[in-house]
Design a protein around this motif. Sequence first.
Motif, short mmCIF file in Angstrom:
data_model
loop_
_atom_site.label_atom_id
_atom_site.label_comp_id
_atom_site.label_asym_id
_atom_site.label_seq_id
_atom_site.Cartn_x
_atom_site.Cartn_y
_atom_site.Cartn_z
N VAL A 30 56.10 102.34 -9.61
CA VAL A 30 56.54 103.30 -8.60
C VAL A 30 56.61 102.57 -7.27
O VAL A 30 55.61 102.02 -6.79
N THR A 31 57.79 102.56 -6.69
CA THR A 31 58.01 101.80 -5.46
C THR A 31 58.91 102.63 -4.54
O THR A 31 59.30 103.73 -4.88
N GLY A 32 59.21 102.09 -3.35
CA GLY A 32 60.00 102.92 -2.45
C GLY A 32 60.64 102.21 -1.28
O GLY A 32 61.33 102.84 -0.48
N GLY A 33 60.44 100.89 -1.17
CA GLY A 33 61.04 100.21 -0.03
C GLY A 33 60.18 100.35 1.22
O GLY A 33 59.49 99.43 1.63
N ILE A 172 66.45 105.44 3.04
CA ILE A 172 67.66 105.08 2.28
C ILE A 172 67.95 103.60 2.42
O ILE A 172 68.23 102.89 1.44
N THR A 173 67.88 103.09 3.65
CA THR A 173 68.18 101.68 3.92
C THR A 173 67.23 100.76 3.16
O THR A 173 67.65 99.78 2.54
N ASP A 174 65.94 101.07 3.21
CA ASP A 174 64.96 100.22 2.57
C ASP A 174 65.01 100.31 1.05
O ASP A 174 64.80 99.32 0.35
N ALA A 175 65.29 101.50 0.53
CA ALA A 175 65.44 101.64 -0.91
C ALA A 175 66.65 100.84 -1.39
O ALA A 175 66.58 100.17 -2.44
N TYR A 176 67.73 100.89 -0.63
CA TYR A 176 68.92 100.11 -0.98
C TYR A 176 68.60 98.62 -0.98
O TYR A 176 69.02 97.88 -1.89
N ALA A 177 67.87 98.15 0.03
CA ALA A 177 67.52 96.72 0.12
C ALA A 177 66.71 96.28 -1.09
O ALA A 177 66.93 95.19 -1.65
N LEU A 178 65.78 97.13 -1.51
CA LEU A 178 64.96 96.81 -2.68
C LEU A 178 65.80 96.75 -3.95
O LEU A 178 65.70 95.80 -4.75
N ILE A 179 66.65 97.76 -4.14
CA ILE A 179 67.51 97.81 -5.33
C ILE A 179 68.48 96.62 -5.34
O ILE A 179 68.71 95.99 -6.38
N LYS A 180 69.03 96.30 -4.18
CA LYS A 180 69.96 95.18 -4.06
C LYS A 180 69.30 93.87 -4.47
O LYS A 180 69.86 93.07 -5.23
N LEU A 181 68.09 93.63 -3.97
CA LEU A 181 67.39 92.39 -4.27
C LEU A 181 67.04 92.30 -5.75
O LEU A 181 67.25 91.25 -6.39
N GLY A 187 68.22 90.50 -11.80
CA GLY A 187 68.83 91.06 -13.00
C GLY A 187 68.29 92.38 -13.46
O GLY A 187 68.31 92.70 -14.66
N VAL A 188 67.78 93.20 -12.53
CA VAL A 188 67.33 94.55 -12.86
C VAL A 188 68.44 95.52 -12.49
O VAL A 188 68.87 95.56 -11.34
N TYR A 189 68.91 96.30 -13.45
CA TYR A 189 70.11 97.10 -13.20
C TYR A 189 69.91 98.61 -13.35
O TYR A 189 70.82 99.38 -13.04
N LYS A 190 68.75 99.05 -13.81
CA LYS A 190 68.53 100.48 -14.01
C LYS A 190 67.34 100.94 -13.17
O LYS A 190 66.26 100.33 -13.20
N PHE A 191 67.56 102.02 -12.44
CA PHE A 191 66.53 102.54 -11.55
C PHE A 191 66.48 104.06 -11.67
O PHE A 191 67.52 104.72 -11.76
N LYS A 192 65.28 104.59 -11.65
CA LYS A 192 65.09 106.03 -11.65
C LYS A 192 64.67 106.45 -10.24
O LYS A 192 63.83 105.79 -9.63
#
Length: 299
Positions: A30-33, A172-181, A187-192
């Motif tokens: 469980v994470t959130g940026g 939103i910005t920080d969550a996007y940065a985490l998902i992008k990285l 190589g992680v492509y699926k997020f809930k």
Amino acid sequence: MHTDNSVRFDQASGLRKMQQQRNHVKVIAVTGGKGGVGKTNVTLNMAVAMGAQGKRVMVLDADLGLANCDVLLGLRVTKNLSHVISGECSLDEVLVRGPNGIYIAPATSGTQSMVELKPTEHAALIRAFSTMQTQIDVLIVDTAAGISDMVLSFAKAAQDIVVVVCDEPTSITDAYALIKLLSNKYGVYKFKVVANMVRSLREGQELFAKLTRVTDRFLDATLELVTCIPYDNNVRMAVRKQRVVVEAFPKSPASMAFRSLASKAGSWPIPTQVGGHLEFFIENILEFAQNKKRENVSE
């Protein structure tokens, strides 16, 4: 004195032993940026609700700087993972029981990160998990805020990543940065996604839409909105009581949403291949740390 070969042997034998002892365990990060999105509340309420549903749950408090799972539950902690890594005690000895029988593995506040651990300490951590007698079905990892190496290593090693967001631009910005990285570099492509503290279902869906507008455009990642947790004053009241809302106010709107999340998480499939075993979660964390160390040396 340990040599590199003996350390590798210890790690390999520890992994084999763990594979023999332990069946598949669901591992959720469980994470959130950013901080302040309610990540730890989501972790603990989901864990306690899963415990009520008959699951054997362990929460790994992986916020090495501001460990607070034990504080939020009003639990007394005398030892943590640093004592396990140093060999002072076993992993079972640091586990603290929480509501509905869940286990809390307290973090190592203020100590070095996994990247800085010595090979002998890596081996000690693997041995700690390989010899753990406590049987669990689910391991939920409450990561720190931000996109540090520690956060990335725990997220990458987990089977499912839950990204907690709230309706703030920085969230939103920080969550996007985490998902992008995680998607571009690791190589992680699926997020809930959990939309937390929303005023309505529609607000939660709009929040998710804001995030997917940028991820769909710029990233090769798939996002799934798993639940919307309503803004509920009972959550704040429960925190003041050092209890989780699902226990303190079981009929509140937030509690019902957390129980729904727990039911969904309990149905997420566990990989049937070797990667579904708990030891590979630990092995992947340490492999990430070793790779980061090599990167730092080469720079």
